[in-house]
Design a protein around this motif. Structure first.
Motif, mmCIF file in Angstrom:
data_model
loop_
_atom_site.group_PDB
_atom_site.id
_atom_site.type_symbol
_atom_site.label_atom_id
_atom_site.label_comp_id
_atom_site.label_asym_id
_atom_site.label_seq_id
_atom_site.Cartn_x
_atom_site.Cartn_y
_atom_site.Cartn_z
ATOM 1 N N MET A 220 0.852 -1.172 0.000
ATOM 2 C CA MET A 220 0.000 0.000 0.000
ATOM 3 C C MET A 220 0.897 1.234 0.000
ATOM 4 O O MET A 220 1.930 1.253 0.649
ATOM 5 N N ALA A 221 0.516 2.247 -0.738
ATOM 6 C CA ALA A 221 1.305 3.471 -0.814
ATOM 7 C C ALA A 221 0.390 4.679 -0.895
ATOM 8 O O ALA A 221 -0.723 4.597 -1.399
ATOM 9 N N HIS A 222 0.900 5.784 -0.373
ATOM 10 C CA HIS A 222 0.185 7.057 -0.455
ATOM 11 C C HIS A 222 1.160 8.093 -0.970
ATOM 12 O O HIS A 222 2.325 8.097 -0.607
ATOM 13 N N SER A 223 0.659 8.993 -1.798
ATOM 14 C CA SER A 223 1.488 10.046 -2.353
ATOM 15 C C SER A 223 0.782 11.382 -2.177
ATOM 16 O O SER A 223 -0.430 11.458 -2.274
ATOM 17 N N LEU A 224 1.569 12.425 -1.950
ATOM 18 C CA LEU A 224 0.997 13.736 -1.714
ATOM 19 C C LEU A 224 1.969 14.791 -2.199
ATOM 20 O O LEU A 224 3.175 14.659 -2.031
ATOM 21 N N SER A 225 1.464 15.839 -2.800
ATOM 22 C CA SER A 225 2.272 17.005 -3.136
ATOM 23 C C SER A 225 1.799 18.151 -2.269
ATOM 24 O O SER A 225 0.605 18.432 -2.212
ATOM 25 N N VAL B 146 10.344 10.227 1.617
ATOM 26 C CA VAL B 146 9.728 8.902 1.632
ATOM 27 C C VAL B 146 9.672 8.421 3.068
ATOM 28 O O VAL B 146 10.629 8.587 3.827
ATOM 29 N N GLY B 147 8.519 7.835 3.444
ATOM 30 C CA GLY B 147 8.360 7.264 4.774
ATOM 31 C C GLY B 147 7.925 5.814 4.663
ATOM 32 O O GLY B 147 7.326 5.402 3.663
ATOM 33 N N PHE B 148 8.249 5.047 5.683
ATOM 34 C CA PHE B 148 7.898 3.630 5.694
ATOM 35 C C PHE B 148 7.122 3.298 6.952
ATOM 36 O O PHE B 148 7.493 3.741 8.043
ATOM 37 N N ILE B 149 6.063 2.524 6.799
ATOM 38 C CA ILE B 149 5.291 2.027 7.925
ATOM 39 C C ILE B 149 5.471 0.520 7.923
ATOM 40 O O ILE B 149 5.056 -0.167 6.985
ATOM 41 N N VAL B 150 6.120 0.015 8.963
ATOM 42 C CA VAL B 150 6.356 -1.419 9.092
ATOM 43 C C VAL B 150 5.906 -1.805 10.497
ATOM 44 O O VAL B 150 6.624 -1.599 11.467
ATOM 45 N N SER B 151 4.696 -2.352 10.597
ATOM 46 C CA SER B 151 4.115 -2.642 11.908
ATOM 47 C C SER B 151 4.635 -3.957 12.475
ATOM 48 O O SER B 151 5.306 -4.738 11.794
ATOM 49 N N LYS B 152 4.294 -4.222 13.717
ATOM 50 C CA LYS B 152 4.703 -5.466 14.372
ATOM 51 C C LYS B 152 4.093 -6.691 13.709
ATOM 52 O O LYS B 152 4.574 -7.802 13.907
ATOM 53 N N ALA B 153 3.041 -6.506 12.925
ATOM 54 C CA ALA B 153 2.435 -7.627 12.200
ATOM 55 C C ALA B 153 3.416 -8.207 11.174
ATOM 56 O O ALA B 153 3.286 -9.366 10.771
ATOM 57 N N VAL B 154 4.404 -7.421 10.757
ATOM 58 C CA VAL B 154 5.398 -7.879 9.792
ATOM 59 C C VAL B 154 6.337 -8.897 10.430
ATOM 60 O O VAL B 154 6.798 -9.830 9.780
ATOM 61 N N GLY B 155 6.617 -8.747 11.709
ATOM 62 C CA GLY B 155 7.511 -9.674 12.398
ATOM 63 C C GLY B 155 8.217 -8.990 13.548
ATOM 64 O O GLY B 155 7.870 -7.871 13.944
ATOM 65 N N ASN B 156 9.224 -9.671 14.077
ATOM 66 C CA ASN B 156 9.978 -9.095 15.188
ATOM 67 C C ASN B 156 10.850 -7.935 14.683
ATOM 68 O O ASN B 156 10.859 -7.627 13.493
ATOM 69 N N ALA B 157 11.590 -7.303 15.572
ATOM 70 C CA ALA B 157 12.368 -6.114 15.229
ATOM 71 C C ALA B 157 13.392 -6.390 14.132
ATOM 72 O O ALA B 157 13.613 -5.556 13.256
ATOM 73 N N VAL B 158 14.003 -7.563 14.166
ATOM 74 C CA VAL B 158 15.003 -7.904 13.150
ATOM 75 C C VAL B 158 14.359 -7.948 11.767
ATOM 76 O O VAL B 158 14.883 -7.390 10.796
ATOM 77 N N LYS B 159 13.200 -8.582 11.659
ATOM 78 C CA LYS B 159 12.507 -8.691 10.369
ATOM 79 C C LYS B 159 12.003 -7.336 9.900
ATOM 80 O O LYS B 159 12.097 -7.002 8.715
ATOM 81 N N ARG B 160 11.456 -6.540 10.828
ATOM 82 C CA ARG B 160 10.957 -5.207 10.454
ATOM 83 C C ARG B 160 12.087 -4.327 9.937
ATOM 84 O O ARG B 160 11.942 -3.643 8.920
ATOM 85 N N PHE C 161 5.902 10.495 -0.121
ATOM 86 C CA PHE C 161 5.495 9.155 -0.520
ATOM 87 C C PHE C 161 5.639 8.246 0.690
ATOM 88 O O PHE C 161 6.702 8.188 1.295
ATOM 89 N N VAL C 162 4.575 7.551 1.052
ATOM 90 C CA VAL C 162 4.583 6.655 2.209
ATOM 91 C C VAL C 162 4.265 5.243 1.745
ATOM 92 O O VAL C 162 3.292 5.024 1.029
ATOM 93 N N ILE C 163 5.093 4.308 2.167
ATOM 94 C CA ILE C 163 4.890 2.901 1.837
ATOM 95 C C ILE C 163 4.594 2.148 3.118
ATOM 96 O O ILE C 163 5.340 2.255 4.092
ATOM 97 N N ARG C 164 3.515 1.377 3.102
ATOM 98 C CA ARG C 164 3.159 0.525 4.235
ATOM 99 C C ARG C 164 3.478 -0.907 3.850
ATOM 100 O O ARG C 164 2.914 -1.444 2.903
ATOM 101 N N ALA C 165 4.406 -1.533 4.587
ATOM 102 C CA ALA C 165 4.808 -2.902 4.294
ATOM 103 C C ALA C 165 3.788 -3.874 4.879
ATOM 104 O O ALA C 165 3.339 -3.708 6.012
#
Length: 96
Positions: A1-6, A16-30, A54-58
């Motif tokens: 998922m991505a969002h873009s804004l001017s 660019v920003g990244f959203i990587v929540s705990k649902a992705v895995g432990n800290a090493v995986k994130r 630009f924001v990317i949600r992993a």
């Protein structure tokens, strides 16, 4: 998922920003996912317009994805965001 804004104040470099929540895995995986996404986005910053955000949600399956697959997916997301942003100016509200 991505969002873009001017922004109206487009004097800053593309960000660019990244959203990587705990649902992705432990800290090493994130952190691994974030490092890979940063590496993918770094050469693309020069292609982005000044002032763009630009924001990317992993998603959780990003940990098992091959680098080439992530790269392809990010390219698709960037293209979708560009098209969406171009269409924003064309929309008109229906007259009521």
């Amino acid at each position: 998922m991505a969002h873009s804004l001017s922004e109206a104040d487009d004097s800053h470099a593309p960000r660019v920003g990244f959203i990587v929540s705990k649902a992705v895995g432990n800290a090493v995986k994130r952190n691994k996912v974030k490092r890979r996404l940063r590496e993918i986005m770094h050469p693309r910053l020069a292609e982005m317009e000044t002032g763009s955000l630009f924001v990317i949600r992993a998603l959780p399956n990003a940990t098992e994805a091959a680098f080439a697959d992530l790269e392809t997916e990010v390219g698709v997301l960037i293209e979708k965001a560009r098209k969406k942003q171009q269409n924003r100016g064309r929309r008109t509200r229906p007259q009521t």
